[in-house]
Design a protein around this motif. Structure first.
Motif, mmCIF file in Angstrom:
data_model
loop_
_atom_site.group_PDB
_atom_site.id
_atom_site.type_symbol
_atom_site.label_atom_id
_atom_site.label_comp_id
_atom_site.label_asym_id
_atom_site.label_seq_id
_atom_site.Cartn_x
_atom_site.Cartn_y
_atom_site.Cartn_z
ATOM 1 N N GLY A 142 0.825 -1.202 0.000
ATOM 2 C CA GLY A 142 0.000 0.000 0.000
ATOM 3 C C GLY A 142 0.857 1.248 0.000
ATOM 4 N N ARG A 143 0.220 2.391 0.133
ATOM 5 C CA ARG A 143 0.922 3.667 0.055
ATOM 6 C C ARG A 143 1.405 4.078 1.448
ATOM 7 N NH1 ARG A 143 1.811 7.129 -4.000
ATOM 8 N NH2 ARG A 143 1.799 9.375 -3.628
ATOM 9 N N ILE A 144 2.693 4.371 1.543
ATOM 10 C CA ILE A 144 3.357 4.654 2.821
ATOM 11 C C ILE A 144 3.979 6.051 2.780
ATOM 12 C CG2 ILE A 144 5.317 3.995 4.302
ATOM 13 C CD1 ILE A 144 4.807 1.104 3.557
ATOM 14 N N GLU A 167 -1.614 5.613 3.481
ATOM 15 C CA GLU A 167 -2.504 4.811 4.312
ATOM 16 C C GLU A 167 -1.812 4.396 5.602
ATOM 17 O OE1 GLU A 167 -4.670 2.616 0.549
ATOM 18 O OE2 GLU A 167 -2.590 2.168 1.077
ATOM 19 N N ILE A 168 -0.477 4.305 5.532
ATOM 20 C CA ILE A 168 0.365 3.995 6.682
ATOM 21 C C ILE A 168 1.429 5.080 6.775
ATOM 22 C CG2 ILE A 168 1.961 2.336 7.708
ATOM 23 C CD1 ILE A 168 0.631 0.180 5.950
ATOM 24 N N ARG A 202 -1.604 12.114 15.646
ATOM 25 C CA ARG A 202 -1.364 12.049 14.202
ATOM 26 C C ARG A 202 -2.145 10.914 13.554
ATOM 27 N NH1 ARG A 202 1.153 16.185 15.876
ATOM 28 N NH2 ARG A 202 -1.073 16.678 15.926
ATOM 29 N N ALA A 203 -2.278 9.780 14.252
ATOM 30 C CA ALA A 203 -3.094 8.683 13.726
ATOM 31 C C ALA A 203 -4.553 9.084 13.666
ATOM 32 C CB ALA A 203 -2.924 7.434 14.592
ATOM 33 N N VAL A 208 -5.139 7.308 9.767
ATOM 34 C CA VAL A 208 -4.191 6.419 9.095
ATOM 35 C C VAL A 208 -3.590 5.473 10.121
ATOM 36 C CG1 VAL A 208 -3.582 8.101 7.297
ATOM 37 C CG2 VAL A 208 -2.261 8.046 9.429
ATOM 38 N N VAL A 209 -3.085 4.342 9.665
ATOM 39 C CA VAL A 209 -2.305 3.457 10.522
ATOM 40 C C VAL A 209 -0.965 4.146 10.788
ATOM 41 C CG1 VAL A 209 -1.175 1.212 10.697
ATOM 42 C CG2 VAL A 209 -3.453 1.396 9.665
#
Length: 301
Positions: A142-144, A167-168, A202-203, A208-209
């Motif tokens: 996924g997108r980090i 996403e993370i 921040r999460a 976001v994870v």
């Protein structure tokens, strides 16, 4: 890939690169044995952090961290160690005459993403140049997006990554106890409280994870607070190391985590950039760079 196993490390890392690589290799093998697909190690895990954060005139600054080239043999070795696992780690980078506090994400035989620390606290600016931006990148998981330590104090940093579709978010730190009147233990220290609070904020605000890796133990005059952790997109702590060296592991469905967090109040979608002072907007950008994820894709198989 939506369902994944994430690992995050707390440990002490010094100046000797050979020893650092031995530590990293042990954690990668330990993570591999537990099925970890994404592993985060702390800021400056290759070569160690600064021994203090006071004035540059303070005694005992010690030898500087080894400076590695972004395309040098040490990063190539990390790529080899990681294999198919995705590994994020911090190091000190030399780029021509400039020096950066940097992070790299590797996996599948290549470098997937790079980042240079933007926000430099206290005297860190005497040792490093500042990076210039925040950008997410695509990986097989996924997108980090990546950030380093003090960056997480600034909501714009994580928000910029979320707007870029992360996403993370992986935050690599060497976050110490308070410089004045520290507590008797890291767990009771007020800077530890800030470290944990920023992680949750921040999460939660970006849904976001959030994966937060931190050093632990003593280096120079600094004592790091540890407590590396993995947070759900709703801010819930899924796993943490506490104040001892080690690795915490959590398995979760990232698509489901984003869906659960965003199905009611979707913070990214509900933004009103037209109502904000333009000085508060990232680079004057009023729109989402990537639409916020809400509904998990259909499952197959």
């Amino acid at each position: 890939m939506s369902v994944m196993t994430i690992g995050v490390v707390s440990d002490s890392f010094g100046r000797d690169l050979a020893t650092c690589f031995e530590q990293v290799a042990r954690y990668i093998e330990k993570a591999r044995a537990q099925g970890v697909q994404l592993l985060a190690l702390p800021e400056a895990a290759l070569g160690g952090y600064l021994p203090e954060l006071g004035s540059t005139d303070d005694p005992g600054v010690g030898e500087p961290a080894p400076l590695l080239a972004a395309d040098g043999p040490q990063i190539a070795r990390l790529v080899e160690l990681a294999g198919d696992m995705i590994v994020c780690i911090g190091y000190s980078e030399r780029a021509g005459a400039r020096r950066y506090n940097s992070a790299v994400c590797v996996g599948g035989g290549e470098v997937l993403g790079r980042y240079r620390k933007v926000h430099l606290p206290l005297s860190e600016g005497a040792s490093y140049d500042a990076g210039t931006g925040f950008h997410a990148f695509d990986t097989p998981l996924g997108r980090i997006g990546m950030m380093i330590c003090y960056d997480k104090v600034f909501p714009e940093a994580a928000r910029g990554l979320a707007l870029d579709g992360a996403e993370i978010i992986v935050c690599l730190s060497a976050w110490p106890m308070a410089r004045t009147k520290p507590a008797d233990t890291p767990a009771g220290d007020r800077w530890r409280f800030r470290f944990d609070t920023f992680d949750v904020a921040r999460a939660l605000e970006n849904q976001v994870v959030f994966v937060s890796a931190n050093q632990v133990g003593r280096f120079g005059t600094l004592t790091f607070v540890g407590n590396s952790k993995i947070l759900h997109a709703d801010g819930t702590e899924l796993a943490a190391t506490g104040e001892e060296p080690g690795m915490a592991v959590a398995r979760l469905d990232v698509d489901e985590a984003l869906f659960v967090a965003r199905r009611g109040l979707n913070h990214l979608r509900a933004r009103r950039p037209d109502a904000y002072d333009t000085q508060c907007l990232l680079a004057g950008e009023p729109l989402l760079r990537q639409p916020p994820r809400l509904i998990p894709p259909a499952r197959t198989g």
